[in-house]
Design a protein around this motif. Structure first.
Motif, PDB file in Angstrom:
ATOM      1  N   ARG A 345      22.213  34.154  42.878  1.00 37.15           N
ATOM      2  CA  ARG A 345      22.845  33.985  41.588  1.00 37.15           C
ATOM      3  C   ARG A 345      22.630  32.567  41.068  1.00 37.15           C
ATOM      4  NH1 ARG A 345      29.315  33.818  43.093  1.00 37.15           N
ATOM      5  NH2 ARG A 345      29.685  31.648  42.456  1.00 37.15           N
ATOM      6  N   VAL A 346      22.990  32.369  39.793  1.00 36.77           N
ATOM      7  CA  VAL A 346      22.866  31.064  39.149  1.00 36.77           C
ATOM      8  C   VAL A 346      24.237  30.661  38.632  1.00 36.77           C
ATOM      9  CG1 VAL A 346      21.839  29.783  37.239  1.00 36.77           C
ATOM     10  CG2 VAL A 346      20.463  31.453  38.504  1.00 36.77           C
ATOM     11  N   ASP A 347      24.656  29.424  38.940  1.00 35.00           N
ATOM     12  CA  ASP A 347      25.901  28.853  38.430  1.00 35.00           C
ATOM     13  C   ASP A 347      25.567  27.566  37.699  1.00 35.00           C
ATOM     14  OD1 ASP A 347      28.554  30.136  39.979  1.00 35.00           O
ATOM     15  OD2 ASP A 347      26.673  30.397  41.040  1.00 35.00           O
ATOM     16  N   GLY A 348      25.897  27.517  36.389  1.00 32.26           N
ATOM     17  CA  GLY A 348      25.727  26.245  35.698  1.00 32.26           C
ATOM     18  C   GLY A 348      26.640  25.188  36.289  1.00 32.26           C
ATOM     19  N   GLY A 349      27.910  25.510  36.410  1.00 33.76           N
ATOM     20  CA  GLY A 349      28.880  24.624  37.056  1.00 33.76           C
ATOM     21  C   GLY A 349      29.826  25.463  37.901  1.00 33.76           C
ATOM     22  N   TYR A 350      30.092  25.015  39.137  1.00 35.66           N
ATOM     23  CA  TYR A 350      30.945  25.777  40.053  1.00 35.66           C
ATOM     24  C   TYR A 350      32.016  24.837  40.597  1.00 35.66           C
ATOM     25  CZ  TYR A 350      32.363  28.575  44.113  1.00 35.66           C
ATOM     26  OH  TYR A 350      33.077  29.289  45.043  1.00 35.66           O
ATOM     27  N   ALA A 351      33.281  25.195  40.367  1.00 34.88           N
ATOM     28  CA  ALA A 351      34.406  24.402  40.878  1.00 34.88           C
ATOM     29  C   ALA A 351      35.297  25.316  41.712  1.00 34.88           C
ATOM     30  CB  ALA A 351      35.198  23.790  39.725  1.00 34.88           C
ATOM     31  N   TYR A 352      35.495  24.922  42.977  1.00 36.73           N
ATOM     32  CA  TYR A 352      36.300  25.717  43.914  1.00 36.73           C
ATOM     33  C   TYR A 352      37.354  24.810  44.537  1.00 36.73           C
ATOM     34  CZ  TYR A 352      37.480  28.430  48.126  1.00 36.73           C
ATOM     35  OH  TYR A 352      38.139  29.111  49.125  1.00 36.73           O
ATOM     36  N   SER A 353      38.623  25.194  44.373  1.00 38.39           N
ATOM     37  CA  SER A 353      39.711  24.462  45.009  1.00 38.39           C
ATOM     38  C   SER A 353      40.553  25.451  45.791  1.00 38.39           C
ATOM     39  CB  SER A 353      40.568  23.750  43.959  1.00 38.39           C
ATOM     40  OG  SER A 353      41.661  23.096  44.581  1.00 38.39           O
TER      41      SER A 353
END
Length: 1017
Positions: A345-353
């Motif tokens: 897959r492609v993620d422009g921006g990925y934020a995981y908390s």
């Protein structure tokens, strides 16, 4: 004074001692730098460069200079251990370790050939408790390099309890084989509490085989903060990654900042890939913290060649479960992908908390002509546990061409038990084959009672195919309110296998879906036809569900617009809104929902249409007398609905008796607006009769009963009339020229025949502001300035003259007290001829002129709905004839006259919206009668006063639209005119001046003045 001398003397002596010491230091430093060329173990000349490895001690022979900085090492043969360009290893104490300015070039051989692990380090530092710094070092693997049994680092800095910094290092791989990772700059601190950095490092890969990951900059800290910024990776060839799937190597990182207890920050990093084979994933940047916050910003990724085995991340920000409030933020990211294959897959921006807030924003993602096996996310924010909020906003995402194997999301926000918000999304998917679903925005509050909201989404699906449903906005909340709103979704020329939802909201307690615009068309954004849209599912302006019976469910204020060629499945339906609570229809699914249709002659067949309060049809000529626009299986319920019918701007006007059929199968009587007004481009109002088919409440039709122009069309002719009045002003000025040198008998000039046979030059200027009633409670006010200049000849009692004329003006147009056209321009240019013959007390005059007149017109009709404009440019022609009689009484002269003046301007065309109307020619026919008293009792000054009555018989402007005359403007009517002035002449009467003022009342009202000059040669 003495103290000053002592001060100067001491400073001079200090300088004398310092200069030699400084020079000695330079000499010693220069002497420490080494240049080593290593050709293999048998190279006797450099045997001293092979020593025990500083990190392992005896038993491992590595190659390195004795100086930690400014060395050059070239390797052409086997090395049993590691190659260091410079090394500073402090095993105990608090001394800092520094290595900088070194260069290692590996051209051939086997590094680590002794059976122990090898490696290449441009600069290497280690300090037990002090700081460690590696900066400005370079490691290069040449095109014909051999094998490296380890890692390759431009610079490496490791500290147990101090601060580690690896900044400004460079690594380049052109060939050879490296078994492990390749890094531009690496910094690690075990127990230090400061901020560790890997900044401004660079990595280039143009060939070779790399068994591990590659990093522009990598910083790792256990207790301190980690920052990686300004790092760059360039890949144009080679193979990255091990074939062993258990290792999962072959990742590319522009910057990676990792910390167990501190904050991790990455920024201003760049990854460019133009070729090569990458086994796993590409990260523009990665920021990870197990117990604190992580921030990734200012990241750029460009991929235009090569193959990517797994995923692509513009940037990843990740915080672990060790912190209950660690925030993950990924913003300011630009990703461009063109013509590549991506295995995941492609993620422009990925934020995981894990527990804290997760935020993505300010993302620009473009994927063109690529094969993406997995999903595509513009922005993905995930607060995995706890009550942290998740927000995905500010995404501009384009998918152009290629294949998408999974779903496509402009923005996705998921929170376990906090709020989830998605907004400000601009998603375009064009000419692509998407196997899964498409979401403009998806907000998911997985557990708890917090709200999920998706709003402000602009989404376009143009061409290509979609294998599932298409959602402009989607919101799910476990126990709170789910809301979608303010979505603009356009589908053009696409094949959609599933249904289309402007907004979809799903919640246990309540859902609201409102103010969505769904447009289905066969045209692109520029209005070009690209092919029919095929819809295999249904269309929902809004869809709201609540799991608990009786809970609020609302889908209102939504608009569905259909135009052009559309192909529906026989089971397809169109809903303005759809609401369910507790598994059964419940809630408001109708209020404010509108269906807008511009079929352009195309016919639609489907199962049903429901839950609209308003129906708005724009009819083209192809829809008239051609059968129903919608053929439906179910009845269309029209009770209490509003139906509006309007004509398309580009269509010809309808005729009396024409019929338009909207629905083939209806039930109920609408509350429609069409019986009072059906407008066509703001030019025509149609009166219509509505009726249902003969078989009960069946088809719904309207028939044109009458047509008339709208009241506002009276102002359309004002531009033409402004030009006509400019031409009239030219005629008025020309009639004042002959009187200047037609002198009375007692004019007291020297010589009775002074004018005979002599040329006379003349010029005049006239200006003023006048307003006319123009019909239909409209008026036109004109400010003008007219100029005239020419030559004349007088032979006995005959005067002949030829002249040039020009004028400029501006006008405003009003209707019912409202200004429609303000400060519009008008002007003319031309020429003319005049003649006058005196027969005693009687005289006759005649004139002719011709030229071109121009006038601008620019306004809006029906409260701004239609832009009406034209640039009027037309030929004009005119003539006048006058008879007069002069009565001499002592020193006075009474001049009585009557005149007929005619002017014509030709027609032009204008536009309202895109509809074209045309003007016919416009004529002015005036008669003017009255007299002027002139007193000649003074030698050189003669005052005068005059009074006239003028009547305009014509001055009409009529435009036609199709077969209909629009409401015309007219200036017909009478005016009273008064004049006062002074005439000056020289003693010999060769030079004369006439200065006068004029005022008028009645049809033409206003004031003006003129100055006319003549000179006889």
């Amino acid at each position: 004074m003495k103290a000053l001398k002592n001060f100067i003397f001491k400073r001079c002596m200090a300088c004398l001692f310092m200069v030699p010491l400084f020079c000695l230091g330079l000499f010693v430093g220069s002497a420490g730098a080494e240049n080593i060329t290593w050709n293999g173990v048998g190279d006797a000349g450099n045997t001293g460069a092979l020593n025990d490895d500083p990190s392992t001690g005896p038993g491992k022979q590595s190659l390195y200079p004795t100086s930690p900085s400014d060395n050059t090492v070239t390797v052409n043969g086997d090395v049993p251990g590691v190659v260091y360009g410079g090394v500073d290893y402090v095993s105990s104490g608090g001394t800092a370790a520094t290595s900088s300015g070194n260069s290692v070039t590996f051209n051939g051989g086997d590094i680590g050939s002794g059976g122990s692990s090898g490696g290449v380090y441009g600069g290497y530092t280690h300090s037990d408790s002090g700081g460690a710094t590696a900066s400005g070092n370079t490691a290069t693997l040449g095109v014909n390099a051999g094998e490296v049994h380890g890692e390759v680092y431009g610079g490496s800095a490791v500290s147990n309890s101090g601060v580690a910094k690896a900044d400004g290092n460079t690594t380049s791989v052109g060939g050879g084989q490296t078994l492990n990772s390749v890094i531009g700059g690496y910094a690690r601190s075990e127990f230090g509490t400061g901020t560790n950095t890997a900044n401004d490092n660079s990595l280039t890969v143009s060939g070779g085989d790399i068994g591990g990951d590659v990093h522009g900059g990598f910083v790792d800290s256990t207790t301190g903060n980690s920052t990686a910024s300004g790092n760059q990776v360039f890949i144009s060839g080679g193979n990255i990654g091990d074939s062993d799937p258990a290792r999962q190597t072959g990742n590319v990182f522009g910057s990676w900042a990792n910390s167990q207890s501190g904050m991790s920050t990455v920024g201003d990093s760049k990854v460019t890939i133009g070729g090569g084979n990458i086994k796993y994933s590409v990260y523009g940047a990665r920021a990870r913290s197990a117990n604190d916050s992580a921030v990734a910003s200012g990241i750029s990724v460009s991929i235009y060649g090569g193959d990517i085995g797994s995923r692509v991340f513009g940037a990843e920000a990740y915080t672990g479960e060790g912190s209950t409030s660690g925030a993950a933020t990924a913003t300011g990211i630009s990703v461009g992908i063109n013509g590549v294959s991506i295995g995941g897959r492609v993620d422009g921006g990925y934020a995981y908390s894990y527990y804290g807030t997760a935020t993505t924003g300010d993302i620009d993602l473009t994927v063109s002509n690529s094969n993406v096996s997995g999903a595509i996310y513009g922005g993905y924010a995930n607060s995995y546990q706890g009550s942290g909020a998740a927000t995905a906003s500010g995404v501009k995402m384009t998918v152009q061409g290629g294949i998408v194997g999974g779903n496509t999301y402009g923005g996705y926000a998921r929170s376990y038990s906090g709020t989830s918000t998605v907004g400000d999304i601009d998603l375009t998917v064009s000419d692509s084959n998407v196997s899964g679903l498409i979401y403009g925005g998806y907000a998911n509050s997985y557990r708890g009672t917090e709200a999920a909201t998706t709003s402000g989404v602009k989404m376009t699906v143009q061409g290509g195919t979609v294998g599932g449903d298409t959602y402009g906005g989607y919101a799910y909340s476990y126990g709170g309110t789910a809301t979608t709103g303010g979505v603009d979704l356009t589908v053009s020329g696409s094949d959609i296998s599933g249904s289309i939802y402007g907004g979809y909201a799903n919640s246990y307690d309540g859902s609201v879906v409102s103010n969505h615009n769904v447009t289905i068309t066969d045209k692109d954004a520029n209005g070009n036809v690209i092919g029919p849209s095929t819809l295999r599912g249904s269309i929902y302006g809004g869809y709201a569900t609540a799991y608990i019976a009786g809970s609020p469910a609302e889908a209102t204020g939504n608009t569905v617009s259909l135009s052009g060629s559309l192909i529906f499945d026989s089971n397809s339906r169109i809903y303005g809104g759809y609401t369910i609570a507790g598994g059964t229809p419940f809630g408001d699914a109708v209020t404010g929902n509108s269906l807008i249709t511009k079929s352009e002659g195309h016919k639609y067949s489907l199962a049903g249409i429901a839950n609209f309060e308003n129906y708005d049809f724009t009819v083209t000529s192809a829809d008239v007398n051609t059968g129903p626009i919608f053929t439906v299986t179910d009845q269309v319920l029209l009770s209490g609905k509003n139906v509006t019918l309007r004509m398309d701007d580009n269509s010809q006007p309808m005729r009396v008796g024409d019929v338009v059929t909207m629905f083939s199968h209806t039930d109920g009587v609408p509350t429609y607006t069409i019986n009072t007004r059906m407008s066509h481009s703001g030019l025509l109002d149609y009166s219509v009769d509505d009726y249902f088919g003969s078989e009960g409440l069946d088809s719904f039709n309207v028939t044109i009963r009458a047509a008339k122009s709208t009241p506002e069309t009276v102002i359309l002719g004002h531009g033409q009339l402004a030009g006509l009045q400019m031409v009239n002003a030219a005629s008025n000025l020309a009639t004042k020229i002959p009187a200047l040198y037609n002198l009375a008998a007692n004019s007291r000039c020297a010589g009775a025949d002074w004018q005979t046979g002599r040329p006379v030059a003349f010029a005049g200027v006239e200006g003023g502001r006048f307003r006319w009633n123009a019909g239909g409670d409209s008026s036109l006010a004109l400010n003008h300035l007219s100029l005239l200049a020419g030559l004349g000849w007088k032979v006995d009692d005959l005067l002949l003259a030829a002249y040039f004329e020009s004028g400029w003006g501006s006008y405003d147009s009003q209707l019912s007290g409202r200004t429609y056209a303000d400060d519009q321009n008008a002007n003319y240019i031309g020429g003319g001829l005049r003649a006058r013959y005196d027969l005693g007390a009687f005289y006759g005059e005649a004139g002719f002129h011709a030229g071109e007149v121009k006038a601008d017109f620019n306004t809006y009709l029906q409260n701004g709905s239609y832009h009406s404009t034209y640039d009027f440019a037309s030929a004009y022609v005119g003539a006048d004839l006058a008879l007069g009689y002069r009565v001499l009484v002592g020193n006075s002269e009474l001049d009585l006259s009557a005149a007929y003046l005619w002017n014509r301007v030709n027609g032009e065309r204008g536009r309202s919206g895109t509809s074209v109307f045309r003007f016919g020619s416009s004529d002015s026919q005036r008669v003017k009668a009255g007299g002027r008293w002139l007193y000649n009792g003074f030698d050189q000054v003669a005052p005068y006063a005059g009074a006239y009555f003028e009547y305009e018989f014509d001055a009409k402007s009529v435009a036609r639209f199709g077969d209909y005359n629009l409401r015309g403007a007219s200036m017909r009517g009478g005016s009273g005119i008064g004049q006062i002035g002074l005439r000056f002449k020289s003693q010999d009467c060769r030079f004369t001046v006439d200065i006068g003022l004029e005022g008028s009342v009645g049809q033409r009202r206003g004031t003006g003045g003129q100055a006319v000059f003549s000179y006889s040669f």
